[in-house]
Design a protein around this motif. Sequence first.
Motif, PDB file in Angstrom:
ATOM      1  N   ILE A 106      52.868  49.487  35.073  1.00 39.21           N
ATOM      2  CA  ILE A 106      51.748  49.292  34.132  1.00 39.21           C
ATOM      3  C   ILE A 106      50.777  48.228  34.645  1.00 39.21           C
ATOM      4  N   ALA A 107      49.551  48.278  34.095  1.00 38.98           N
ATOM      5  CA  ALA A 107      48.595  47.180  34.249  1.00 38.98           C
ATOM      6  C   ALA A 107      48.542  46.422  32.929  1.00 38.98           C
ATOM      7  N   HIS A 151      46.363  42.359  36.040  1.00 37.07           N
ATOM      8  CA  HIS A 151      47.225  42.612  37.187  1.00 37.07           C
ATOM      9  C   HIS A 151      48.206  43.713  36.759  1.00 37.07           C
ATOM     10  N   GLY A 152      49.416  43.730  37.249  1.00 38.24           N
ATOM     11  CA  GLY A 152      50.332  44.798  36.849  1.00 38.24           C
ATOM     12  C   GLY A 152      51.748  44.476  37.234  1.00 38.24           C
ATOM     13  N   ALA A 153      52.623  45.410  36.910  1.00 36.63           N
ATOM     14  CA  ALA A 153      54.042  45.203  37.213  1.00 36.63           C
ATOM     15  C   ALA A 153      54.763  46.533  37.254  1.00 36.63           C
ATOM     16  N   THR A 163      54.772  45.901  40.694  1.00 39.38           N
ATOM     17  CA  THR A 163      55.348  44.780  41.438  1.00 39.38           C
ATOM     18  C   THR A 163      55.754  45.325  42.797  1.00 39.38           C
ATOM     19  N   ARG A 196      49.783  53.154  32.580  1.00 33.48           N
ATOM     20  CA  ARG A 196      48.728  52.805  31.630  1.00 33.48           C
ATOM     21  C   ARG A 196      48.332  51.336  31.804  1.00 33.48           C
ATOM     22  N   ASN A 197      47.137  51.013  31.269  1.00 30.03           N
ATOM     23  CA  ASN A 197      46.714  49.630  31.126  1.00 30.03           C
ATOM     24  C   ASN A 197      47.107  49.216  29.714  1.00 30.03           C
ATOM     25  N   ILE A 217      50.240  43.561  40.985  1.00 25.86           N
ATOM     26  CA  ILE A 217      48.820  43.952  40.998  1.00 25.86           C
ATOM     27  C   ILE A 217      48.561  45.102  40.023  1.00 25.86           C
TER      28      ILE A 217
END
Lengths: 132, 132, 132, 132, 132, 132
Positions: free
Chosen positions: E12-13, E28-30, D31, E69-70, D12
């Motif tokens: 991050i996104a 989304h992100g991880a 994650t 960060r994105n 997300i």
Amino acid sequence: MFSVTIRDHLMIAHSLRGEVFGPAQRLHGATYVVDATFRRATLDADGIVVDIGRAAEVLRAVVGELGYRNLDDEVELAGMNTTTEALARVVADRLADRARAGELGDGGPELDGLEVTLHESHLAWASYERPL
Amino acid sequence: MFSVTIRDHLMIAHSLRGEVFGPAQRLHGATYVVDATFRRATLDADGIVVDIGRAAEVLRAVVGELGYRNLDDEVELAGMNTTTEALARVVADRLADRARAGELGDGGPELDGLEVTLHESHLAWASYERPL
Amino acid sequence: MFSVTIRDHLMIAHSLRGEVFGPAQRLHGATYVVDATFRRATLDADGIVVDIGRAAEVLRAVVGELGYRNLDDEVELAGMNTTTEALARVVADRLADRARAGELGDGGPELDGLEVTLHESHLAWASYERPL
Amino acid sequence: MFSVTIRDHLMIAHSLRGEVFGPAQRLHGATYVVDATFRRATLDADGIVVDIGRAAEVLRAVVGELGYRNLDDEVELAGMNTTTEALARVVADRLADRARAGELGDGGPELDGLEVTLHESHLAWASYERPL
Amino acid sequence: MFSVTIRDHLMIAHSLRGEVFGPAQRLHGATYVVDATFRRATLDADGIVVDIGRAAEVLRAVVGELGYRNLDDEVELAGMNTTTEALARVVADRLADRARAGELGDGGPELDGLEVTLHESHLAWASYERPL
Amino acid sequence: MFSVTIRDHLMIAHSLRGEVFGPAQRLHGATYVVDATFRRATLDADGIVVDIGRAAEVLRAVVGELGYRNLDDEVELAGMNTTTEALARVVADRLADRARAGELGDGGPELDGLEVTLHESHLAWASYERPL
């Protein structure tokens, strides 16, 4: 009940007194991967159990007092067999002292309990759990 | 409360009875990575929960009775669905029997409880926790 | 290319010489989780790279020569900085010597190579890879 | 007491409000490796805590409602700081709702409790435990 | 050949462009758990591949440029699909640049190669390996 | 060189022929946690080594052909000792066949190599590496 756990580690030399320890009576050492768990029934206004940044700093401070040392020479541990389970208690008690002293921020004293696990290898670990 | 955990493993064949098990009704098998946790409120005179060397031998003996076998053919498990959770109980109960019989040394009967976790894969595991 | 890896561990005390090591110049210690990888281009008549039981015994023998000791006092390591990478080589070279001496069985000399990894914590590990 | 745990994950984006979060106030992401534990005092007639296939589907459904999204835009989470501990509760509460609605089968309502752990990295994780 | 690996992480996104990514086209992100491996044919005078303290600082600096960060907004990554494999290369290339610039100390330029692995979950990871 | 790895697992019964296998000559079983690594020198236009969703489906299909079975009864494996290393090759070869048949998409045939690792326990694993 909520909990947050953070991981750090320490590397020490020591020896253990007692026939039950076999070859571990000789001076040897260990890496302990340390998991510190902070428990609290409700979250604070920020939605957290504890400020994880401060908690990591406090845990680093506690393991820093023990790490890269020969525990057989540490005055504060004199007379104590520094088994994995005994060291788990040392870490937990020192974290509790710092929490009560305000080092974890305002929420520290509202913690319900602590658990500290020391992993001595991929095959064995020990824990100590206490209320705050 | 203190605890010490030791890890071992066993590899078995078996099948499970009941539609709920889908393809696991066929004869297949599993590696169970076994974590046995011994709990005790206070440490003994050596500063330990249990003699970890003896505990490892006892755990090895218990998993040795089950490993490298087809559990469908084991008389002692006849009539039992050997699910991960049921096997966790078998291992825990056999450890408790041996602890009470003195195989863990004098401190064995002073244990407060046991927990056994069987990991069947990186995605699923089951535990059984009991007092001693 | 096939490979088989087996895991064991050792616990030692030591100190490191050189300013680059900072606090690790003090006597401290480590648990090394040891992964020994055996490589071979083809499988033998049994369908294996190496007899995993014998390989585990040989690895246990090699780590047993090092474990539960203060490496600063080991004559065979005198003059050597026992860093994680240097110890990975010691373990790999000793495994290779034993393979050539037949301790791994007839297939030992047919191995193409070895790799040994020593994990010193959850954050750092070192490897040494060599032909046989 | 028996328990069964299954693992899934979600990925997300989100941001956190409050100075305590430092750089995590910026839009970033995570994650979360999600462990859902189902507890029950006795096993059912099949010898299980819960139908692990159904439990995995239900967990997949719950994490599917959250995953691959920017949580800052989710209406159902509006006004909530989506910390790891708060999200652990969201997942646990949604699993409890589905268990009571019968999605885990007849045994669902007989569960004694649930625990959900979200691992945000190899260094930190948070849990929420509740009765059913 | 020797190697040393150190672990860090970043959160991050981002979003990914292309139908192949399905729901991962959404923002989304991880969490990426990052393993950086440094390879060298021989050890230096201190018996090491690289000063692990400096290597950890350099890795922290590189992941610090990306974390919290994105990535969709990062000018330096404009026009790039920030897949796990592509990010592994970004990290490896930036580590190589810093090694050549002397940030790893005198031994940095003597490294033979680098490998960076980014774990995006317990089920998937990607690596990029390059000479120095 | 880039690589992407995905993890799945299978649970099987089998027995091994040959005195070298000791108690594993009896019918028993194993969980194999399977890591499939796909290697490629350059990324495709989407910035990936392989479509990870399709790769996961293909791996699931390959392990699905083997899982929840007694491998002693599988016609396709007749006459083969189903050791961990031999099964790693079976999985890798079947993945390679499917990649060449286009099941991984247009990029499949551009892969440079495959590696498959089967973990049989926390203490042992085996790999097979091949070009595509």
